[in-house]
Design a protein around this motif. Structure first.
Motif, mmCIF file in Angstrom:
data_model
loop_
_atom_site.group_PDB
_atom_site.id
_atom_site.type_symbol
_atom_site.label_atom_id
_atom_site.label_comp_id
_atom_site.label_asym_id
_atom_site.label_seq_id
_atom_site.Cartn_x
_atom_site.Cartn_y
_atom_site.Cartn_z
ATOM 1 N N LYS A 22 0.832 -1.203 0.000
ATOM 2 C CA LYS A 22 0.000 0.000 0.000
ATOM 3 C C LYS A 22 0.865 1.251 0.000
ATOM 4 C CE LYS A 22 -3.809 2.451 2.064
ATOM 5 N NZ LYS A 22 -4.854 2.473 3.092
ATOM 6 N N LEU A 23 1.943 1.243 0.767
ATOM 7 C CA LEU A 23 2.832 2.397 0.825
ATOM 8 C C LEU A 23 3.423 2.689 -0.558
ATOM 9 C CD1 LEU A 23 3.888 4.431 2.901
ATOM 10 C CD2 LEU A 23 5.811 2.887 3.300
ATOM 11 N N LEU A 24 3.856 1.661 -1.248
ATOM 12 C CA LEU A 24 4.389 1.819 -2.605
ATOM 13 C C LEU A 24 3.336 2.402 -3.540
ATOM 14 C CD1 LEU A 24 6.530 -1.270 -3.669
ATOM 15 C CD2 LEU A 24 7.098 1.129 -3.987
ATOM 16 N N HIS A 25 2.126 1.873 -3.459
ATOM 17 C CA HIS A 25 1.032 2.367 -4.302
ATOM 18 C C HIS A 25 0.779 3.859 -4.050
ATOM 19 C CE1 HIS A 25 -2.838 2.769 -6.285
ATOM 20 N NE2 HIS A 25 -3.281 3.293 -5.155
ATOM 21 N N CYS A 26 0.648 4.232 -2.792
ATOM 22 C CA CYS A 26 0.381 5.644 -2.448
ATOM 23 C C CYS A 26 1.530 6.543 -2.889
ATOM 24 C CB CYS A 26 0.147 5.788 -0.949
ATOM 25 S SG CYS A 26 -1.354 5.000 -0.353
ATOM 26 N N TYR A 27 2.747 6.114 -2.626
ATOM 27 C CA TYR A 27 3.914 6.910 -3.013
ATOM 28 C C TYR A 27 3.985 7.086 -4.528
ATOM 29 C CZ TYR A 27 8.598 8.075 -4.417
ATOM 30 O OH TYR A 27 9.657 8.663 -5.051
ATOM 31 N N ASN A 28 3.909 6.005 -5.283
ATOM 32 C CA ASN A 28 4.003 6.092 -6.742
ATOM 33 C C ASN A 28 2.888 6.956 -7.322
ATOM 34 O OD1 ASN A 28 6.368 4.597 -7.214
ATOM 35 N ND2 ASN A 28 5.248 2.656 -7.149
ATOM 36 N N LEU A 45 11.892 1.828 1.502
ATOM 37 C CA LEU A 45 11.354 2.754 0.509
ATOM 38 C C LEU A 45 11.844 4.179 0.749
ATOM 39 C CD1 LEU A 45 9.588 3.427 -1.920
ATOM 40 C CD2 LEU A 45 7.595 3.437 -0.383
ATOM 41 N N ARG A 46 11.954 4.595 1.991
ATOM 42 C CA ARG A 46 12.400 5.964 2.283
ATOM 43 C C ARG A 46 13.795 6.253 1.718
ATOM 44 N NH1 ARG A 46 13.247 3.865 7.793
ATOM 45 N NH2 ARG A 46 15.501 3.799 8.091
ATOM 46 N N GLN A 47 14.601 5.207 1.503
ATOM 47 C CA GLN A 47 15.956 5.386 0.978
ATOM 48 C C GLN A 47 15.979 5.649 -0.525
ATOM 49 O OE1 GLN A 47 17.089 1.575 2.983
ATOM 50 N NE2 GLN A 47 18.972 2.700 3.434
ATOM 51 N N VAL A 48 14.921 5.299 -1.216
ATOM 52 C CA VAL A 48 14.875 5.528 -2.665
ATOM 53 C C VAL A 48 13.795 6.527 -3.076
ATOM 54 C CG1 VAL A 48 15.829 3.253 -3.192
ATOM 55 C CG2 VAL A 48 13.367 3.561 -3.166
#
Length: 177
Positions: A22-28, A45-48
């Motif tokens: 979900k975090l990836l989806h929201c971020y992208n 994810l915070r590193q990229v």
């Protein structure tokens, strides 16, 4: 006299709940990016992410944790584990206090067979009195008195200090054979 069952404590995020998905989806979506799980090999994810630490603002939404996907096979394996072990869900929810209600509701929806008395919202999991802790974060094993079992996640792929399970079928193989 009945012998006490061994206890297994199980982390929630990235172990039974797909928080990263979900975090990836929201971020992208919000940053018009195309980061994939494969891009995160050995990283968080915070590193990229273009936004770095700001990424965690999603966790401030008290509903963020309410509709996470369930990790494949986790429900069936945990239900079967309960026949041989005492099972607890142990979430470091103190790190995101706004998550309590959503995490509890999510657990009651997807794991209704786990009694409320076996759901623990804490910070430092060394407080948990269990024989095993299945978690994706090794820092939770530092003071834990039982055996840490590392659940594979993109950020821990290079970790080699602990026994590892890659999915819930591996958990079944480890504890139910």
């Amino acid at each position: 006299m009945e012998t006490a069952k061994q206890r297994i404590a199980i982390d929630m995020d990235e172990v039974v709940a797909d928080t990263l998905g979900k975090l990836l989806h929201c971020y992208n979506r919000d940053y018009e990016d195309t980061v994939t799980i494969e891009d995160l090999h050995g990283k968080k994810l915070r590193q990229v992410a273009k936004c770095g630490q700001e990424l965690y603002r999603y966790f401030d939404d008290p509903t963020f944790f309410r509709d996470l996907a369930v990790m494949p096979d986790s429900q069936d394996v945990i239900r079967e584990l309960q026949t041989r072990y005492e099972i607890f869900i142990a979430s470091a929810a103190m790190e995101v206090p706004a998550s309590f209600a959503a995490k509890y509701e999510w657990l009651k929806e997807h794991f209704p067979f786990i009694p409320d008395t076996h759901i623990v919202f804490c910070g430092d999991k060394s407080i948990i009195n269990a024989d095993y802790l299945i978690d994706d974060h090794t820092y939770q094993f530092a003071r834990f008195r039982g055996q840490g079992i590392l659940y594979t996640a993109s950020h821990n792929l290079e970790e080699t200090r602990y026994p590892r399970v890659n999915n819930w079928r591996d958990v079944a193989d480890m504890f139910l054979k």
